[in-house]
Design an enzyme around this catalytic site. Structure first.
Site, PDB file in Angstrom:
ATOM      1  CD  GLU A  71     -34.933  33.051  41.015  1.00 14.86           C
ATOM      2  OE1 GLU A  71     -34.080  33.384  40.164  1.00 14.86           O
ATOM      3  OE2 GLU A  71     -34.656  32.904  42.229  1.00 14.86           O
ATOM      4  CG  HIS A  98     -50.444  26.209  57.846  1.00 16.54           C
ATOM      5  ND1 HIS A  98     -49.557  26.209  58.890  1.00 16.54           N
ATOM      6  CD2 HIS A  98     -51.255  25.145  58.053  1.00 16.54           C
ATOM      7  CE1 HIS A  98     -49.820  25.191  59.697  1.00 16.54           C
ATOM      8  NE2 HIS A  98     -50.844  24.529  59.204  1.00 16.54           N
TER       9      HIS A  98
END
Length: 142
Positions: A71, A98
């Site tokens: 996925e 991040h």
């Protein structure tokens, strides 16, 4: 928040639980399928989620499978998508902090449901830190 969600058969049960969890929290959620545990090919349900997020129709996406690997790979093939495969709270926090991930991938077979729900909440509430990380993300689309 507007959230797109999709899974294959191996992520269906958690998808249903996450969908209810998100709606109870007041999010607007669209389910891109699948709609049962009958075997399906995951790209048919994951790519439309990623495309809808990339087009700006949704702020975030959540995709699920057995491991979440296929996925995540599928979602990351769509330009503008930064899909993080997460397995604990720290991976969810860092993929937002991040990497400014806009799609979360989860593996139903990799964790229990309470952990998956905590990961979803962390993913949705953690802001992008920006700074030194922004230039790196801009390089992805060059």
């Amino acid at each position: 928040m507007k959230i797109a969600i999709g899974s294959d058969h191996a992520g269906y049960l958690y998808k249903q639980a996450i969908l209810q969890h998100l709606q109870a929290a007041g999010h607007e959620v669209e389910d891109f399928g699948t709609h049962s545990t009958d075997p399906v090919d995951y790209p048919k349900f994951i790519r439309p989620v990623a495309e809808a997020v990339a087009a700006g129709k949704f702020e975030r996406g959540i995709v699920l499978g057995g491991s979440g690997n296929g996925e995540a790979i599928t979602a990351n093939r769509v330009r503008g998508i930064r899909c993080g495969l997460c397995w604990n709270l720290e991976s969810a926090r860092l993929t937002r902090l991040h990497n400014d991930a806009n799609v979360l991938s989860l593996g139903e077979r990799m964790m229990d449901l309470p952990t998956a729900l905590q990961i979803v909440d962390t993913f949705l509430t953690t802001p992008f830190e920006g700074g030194r990380h922004l230039a790196r993300i801009q390089q992805l689309d060059e």
